[in-house]
Design a protein around this motif. Structure first.
Motif: not given
Length: 493
Positions: A449, A298, A264-265, A257-262
């Protein structure tokens, strides 16, 4: 009855010892201060130079032992009684360069005499780094990271040149204590000239125009407060595979879930911290499949820190980083090469593997590996543009341990991203300029980031290794022989 001059001299000696010991306690380790790092050896050396050799060495050994106990207490997980013994031994070794300078320097004088202490100090640090299980811990150079123009020297000499200049300052200023009348001080002049050259090189390396470099958006994960450090906590027994697998899946749910957020950014490369994925060995195929699906979906590279637990009780675990491509391939696995003393893991082969990507060549090492410059040199010689370091610290060594890793980037001429579970996550370019950082103890679960430049270039240090440390050892031998010859010549006359 002692004279007033003798009493005054005695008071001065003990004042120097007291102030020097206090400064030593802040000259390195978890409480380090750059000012103390330069002042402490100068004060201690002055004390030694006006003391009888035996008593001066004994007092200095005690001072160094006290400082060793204070500077790294809590950093090394060991009972205080054992740590006190270790500190006492460190004190004896730490006092040796002072004793050698006390015995040899007066017989050499001038610039040669001033070189005894720094040459002995670097030789000691280098020999200890070869034999100690803690590598380059306690090297004086690490305290100078905020002094970035000086730290750039590590790209030429490694940490040894930086440590040499700090120690040379201590011996070069001794002439200022010896007379109130202004007079020529060739040692101080030589030191000042070399320091200016080092800072000039640092300014050139730091500020000279450089060709435009491609960058890659990197995300470094840290451990969320909701995740336990151990995946099997809460399971009644080792045989409860259902419970342990459920905990492993829960960890992966959070990490992905954290990786998906990353992703998407705009991140192209995601780095998990050391031991992020944790599981029994039979669970690994499920994890690999999930990671492959994630990177394909992704379109990202993933460097996943993972801890694989064997089925046999008491068998060593495997602490590794698994590198997945956007095509869903498991490109390679890197097993941690150098376990922390007492860490129950398999030791890897010490072979830094690389992966070519559209934006440059990646390399991976894990946490404690970064305390050993040889692995950073290996990465540089293999053309790495970006070195990725999954890591896990504890509060007592934060931020020191993360900042130590920055020197590997300077030495090797590549960018570096360190993703810490607990501790300092940091991204830096090849000059040691920080691109971003996050202390997980202040911001647990935060994602760091950074846009990392991708243009690695092997440095002088990467090509020629610890040549400066060898020169210091040779210089120390030559100076010692010269001092001994001087003694025999005076006796002969």
């Amino acid at each position: 009855m002692p004279s007033l001059k003798t009493l005054s001299s005695g008071r001065m000696r003990w004042a120097l010892l007291a102030l020097g010991t206090l400064a030593l306690c802040f000259s390195n380790g978890v409480h380090a201060n750059v000012f103390a790092a330069w002042v402490a050896p100068a004060l201690m050396l002055r004390f030694v130079m006006i003391s009888p050799p035996r008593s001066g060495f004994a007092a200095t050994a005690v001072a160094c032992g006290v400082a060793s106990f204070v500077t790294f207490r809590g950093a090394i997980p060991m009972p205080d009684a054992e740590y006190a013994v270790t500190s006492a031994i460190s004190g004896l070794f730490g006092a040796l360069p002072y004793l050698l300078h006390r015995l040899a320097s007066p017989r050499l004088g001038g610039v040669p005499g001033s070189l005894v202490f720094p040459a002995a100090n670097v030789t000691l640090l280098y020999v200890v780094s070869l034999g100690s299980p803690f590598g380059t811990w306690a090297n004086d150079a690490y305290i100078e990271l905020d002094f970035l123009l000086l730290s750039e020297l590590a790209s030429v000499t490694g940490v040894w040149g930086v440590a040499f200049l700090v120690a040379w300052f201590a011996s070069a200023v001794q002439g200022l204590f010896e007379s109130r009348a202004p007079r020529a001080n060739p040692a101080l002049a030589a030191f000042g000239g070399c320091l200016l050259l080092a800072l000039g090189y640092g300014a050139w390396a730091r500020y000279a125009p450089a060709p435009a470099r491609q960058t890659v958006r990197v995300a470094a994960l840290s451990n969320p407060s909701t995740l336990s450090d151990l995946f099997f906590e809460g399971c009644p027994s080792r045989e409860d595979i259902t419970c342990r697998a459920k905990n492993s899946r829960t960890r992966l749910d959070v990490l992905f879930a954290m990786s998906k957020t990353a992703a998407q950014n705009g991140t192209r490369l995601i780095v998990w911290y050391e031991g992020a994925a944790q599981y029994d060995e039979e669970f690994e195929p499920e994890f690999v499949t999930r990671a492959q699906d994630f990177t394909r979906h992704h379109d990202v590279h993933l460097v996943a820190g993972a801890l694989q637990v064997p089925r046999e009780p008491g068998a060593l675990m495997t602490n590794k980083a698994m590198v997945f491509t956007p095509e869903g391939h498991l490109a390679f696995e890197y097993v941690k090469s150098i376990p922390v003393p007492g860490e129950p893991i398999v030791a890897g082969k010490g072979d830094v593997q690389t992966l070519d990507t559209p934006y440059g060549r990646l390399g991976v090492i894990i946490c404690f590996d970064a305390d050993f410059p040889a692995l950073g040199r290996q990465a540089s010689l293999r053309g790495v543009d970006l070195l990725l370091v999954p890591a896990n610290d504890w509060r007592a060594i934060t931020p020191l341990h993360g900042e130590m890793a920055v020197f590997r980037a300077i030495e090797g001429g590549f960018s570096l991203v360190r993703a810490a579970s607990n501790g300092l996550s940091v991204a830096t370019d090849a000059r040691g300029v920080r691109l971003g950082s996050n202390d997980s103890f202040a911001s647990p679960g935060a994602i760091l980031y950074a846009d990392a430049p991708m243009a690695g270039q092997a440095t002088i240090y990467a090509r020629y290794g610890d040549f400066f440390a060898y020169l210091c050892a040779l210089a120390l031998a030559a100076l010692t022989v010269s001092a001994i010859v001087s003694i025999f010549r005076r006796r002969a006359t």
